[in-house]
Write a protein that holds these residues in place. Sequence first.
Motif, PDB file in Angstrom:
ATOM      1  N   THR A 121       0.838  -1.201   0.000  1.00 16.02           N
ATOM      2  CA  THR A 121       0.000   0.000   0.000  1.00 16.02           C
ATOM      3  C   THR A 121       0.871   1.249   0.000  1.00 16.02           C
ATOM      4  N   VAL A 122       1.954   1.222   0.752  1.00 15.43           N
ATOM      5  CA  VAL A 122       2.894   2.343   0.747  1.00 15.43           C
ATOM      6  C   VAL A 122       3.419   2.551  -0.676  1.00 15.43           C
ATOM      7  N   HIS A 123       3.684   1.453  -1.357  1.00 14.69           N
ATOM      8  CA  HIS A 123       4.169   1.530  -2.735  1.00 14.69           C
ATOM      9  C   HIS A 123       3.132   2.198  -3.646  1.00 14.69           C
ATOM     10  N   CYS A 124       1.854   1.957  -3.405  1.00 16.62           N
ATOM     11  CA  CYS A 124       0.790   2.616  -4.183  1.00 16.62           C
ATOM     12  C   CYS A 124       0.881   4.127  -4.036  1.00 16.62           C
ATOM     13  N   PHE A 125       1.054   4.581  -2.810  1.00 17.01           N
ATOM     14  CA  PHE A 125       1.165   6.011  -2.573  1.00 17.01           C
ATOM     15  C   PHE A 125       2.437   6.577  -3.223  1.00 17.01           C
ATOM     16  N   THR A 126       3.519   5.825  -3.170  1.00 16.00           N
ATOM     17  CA  THR A 126       4.774   6.294  -3.754  1.00 16.00           C
ATOM     18  C   THR A 126       4.654   6.427  -5.270  1.00 16.00           C
ATOM     19  N   LEU A 127       4.081   5.422  -5.915  1.00 13.35           N
ATOM     20  CA  LEU A 127       3.896   5.495  -7.371  1.00 13.35           C
ATOM     21  C   LEU A 127       2.970   6.644  -7.758  1.00 13.35           C
ATOM     22  N   THR A 128       1.936   6.850  -6.967  1.00 19.02           N
ATOM     23  CA  THR A 128       1.017   7.956  -7.230  1.00 19.02           C
ATOM     24  C   THR A 128       1.720   9.286  -7.025  1.00 19.02           C
ATOM     25  N   ALA A 129       2.592   9.363  -6.039  1.00 14.91           N
ATOM     26  CA  ALA A 129       3.339  10.597  -5.779  1.00 14.91           C
ATOM     27  C   ALA A 129       4.221  10.964  -6.972  1.00 14.91           C
ATOM     28  N   TYR A 130       4.854   9.974  -7.596  1.00 11.38           N
ATOM     29  CA  TYR A 130       5.653  10.247  -8.790  1.00 11.38           C
ATOM     30  C   TYR A 130       4.776  10.832  -9.897  1.00 11.38           C
ATOM     31  N   LYS A 131       3.581  10.290 -10.024  1.00 11.70           N
ATOM     32  CA  LYS A 131       2.658  10.787 -11.056  1.00 11.70           C
ATOM     33  C   LYS A 131       2.206  12.213 -10.736  1.00 11.70           C
ATOM     34  N   ILE A 132       2.008  12.519  -9.463  1.00  7.47           N
ATOM     35  CA  ILE A 132       1.627  13.879  -9.076  1.00  7.47           C
ATOM     36  C   ILE A 132       2.724  14.854  -9.484  1.00  7.47           C
ATOM     37  N   PHE A 133       3.980  14.491  -9.263  1.00  4.13           N
ATOM     38  CA  PHE A 133       5.101  15.338  -9.683  1.00  4.13           C
ATOM     39  C   PHE A 133       5.017  15.572 -11.193  1.00  4.13           C
ATOM     40  N   GLU A 134       4.746  14.513 -11.949  1.00  2.00           N
ATOM     41  CA  GLU A 134       4.610  14.640 -13.404  1.00  2.00           C
ATOM     42  C   GLU A 134       3.456  15.562 -13.780  1.00  2.00           C
ATOM     43  N   PHE A 135       2.338  15.463 -13.065  1.00  2.18           N
ATOM     44  CA  PHE A 135       1.210  16.367 -13.317  1.00  2.18           C
ATOM     45  C   PHE A 135       1.653  17.818 -13.114  1.00  2.18           C
ATOM     46  N   GLY A 136       2.447  18.068 -12.089  1.00  2.52           N
ATOM     47  CA  GLY A 136       2.967  19.409 -11.843  1.00  2.52           C
ATOM     48  C   GLY A 136       3.865  19.888 -12.977  1.00  2.52           C
ATOM     49  N   VAL A 137       4.716  19.000 -13.461  1.00  4.78           N
ATOM     50  CA  VAL A 137       5.598  19.343 -14.583  1.00  4.78           C
ATOM     51  C   VAL A 137       4.761  19.707 -15.801  1.00  4.78           C
ATOM     52  N   GLU A 138       3.747  18.909 -16.109  1.00  4.45           N
ATOM     53  CA  GLU A 138       2.879  19.181 -17.254  1.00  4.45           C
ATOM     54  C   GLU A 138       2.191  20.539 -17.112  1.00  4.45           C
ATOM     55  N   ALA A 139       1.681  20.836 -15.929  1.00  2.00           N
ATOM     56  CA  ALA A 139       0.997  22.111 -15.712  1.00  2.00           C
ATOM     57  C   ALA A 139       1.967  23.274 -15.875  1.00  2.00           C
ATOM     58  N   GLY A 140       3.175  23.121 -15.402  1.00  2.00           N
ATOM     59  CA  GLY A 140       4.167  24.175 -15.517  1.00  2.00           C
ATOM     60  C   GLY A 140       4.583  24.445 -16.953  1.00  2.00           C
ATOM     61  N   LYS A 141       4.605  23.404 -17.768  1.00  2.00           N
ATOM     62  CA  LYS A 141       4.995  23.563 -19.184  1.00  2.00           C
ATOM     63  C   LYS A 141       4.035  24.490 -19.922  1.00  2.00           C
ATOM     64  N   GLU A 142       2.777  24.437 -19.545  1.00  2.00           N
ATOM     65  CA  GLU A 142       1.763  25.211 -20.252  1.00  2.00           C
ATOM     66  C   GLU A 142       1.478  26.560 -19.597  1.00  2.00           C
ATOM     67  N   TYR A 143       2.156  26.865 -18.499  1.00  2.00           N
ATOM     68  CA  TYR A 143       1.821  28.044 -17.716  1.00  2.00           C
ATOM     69  C   TYR A 143       2.539  29.294 -18.193  1.00  2.00           C
ATOM     70  N   THR A 144       1.799  30.394 -18.251  1.00  2.00           N
ATOM     71  CA  THR A 144       2.381  31.717 -18.451  1.00  2.00           C
ATOM     72  C   THR A 144       1.717  32.652 -17.452  1.00  2.00           C
ATOM     73  N   LEU A 145       2.530  33.522 -16.884  1.00  2.00           N
ATOM     74  CA  LEU A 145       2.021  34.437 -15.859  1.00  2.00           C
ATOM     75  C   LEU A 145       1.346  35.634 -16.485  1.00  2.00           C
TER      76      LEU A 145
END
Length: 145
Positions: A121-145
Amino acid sequence: MTSSITKHPLTDDDFFQNREKLKEDILTFYSERIPDILKVLYETARFEMRIRNLEPLFDSPFHYRFIEDYGLNLFVDGFLFSLYSKANLLNEFLREDISSEVKERLDRMAADAARKFEENTVHCFTLTAYKIFEFGVEAGKEYTL
């Protein structure tokens, strides 16, 4: 020779407004991804780790801490990583600093989860955490202030 560009120095108010807008935008982007995060967690638990009883995973206090604290901070880390990269500011020192921060955050999250859950179960959270980081990267790529 004189420049045709009018210089407009940024005031403290400008920095404050930009910082506040950035914070609001990141929170908005993150909240929009929460359904995707829950889907990743569900699919990881159900199909990769073959966990049948998902109720403890989704109804625990840790689950809420994961979404509201660990996940949000990892999303911000990914978002900032992307912004630095886009601005060509991501040098080796900054890359290592962000990587170190993410690793420490993941280690704290895993230790926190291990107090309540078994290793799979801890591994589930860890794998999901990596994906959350990727979601952040994707959002940042498209962001302009």
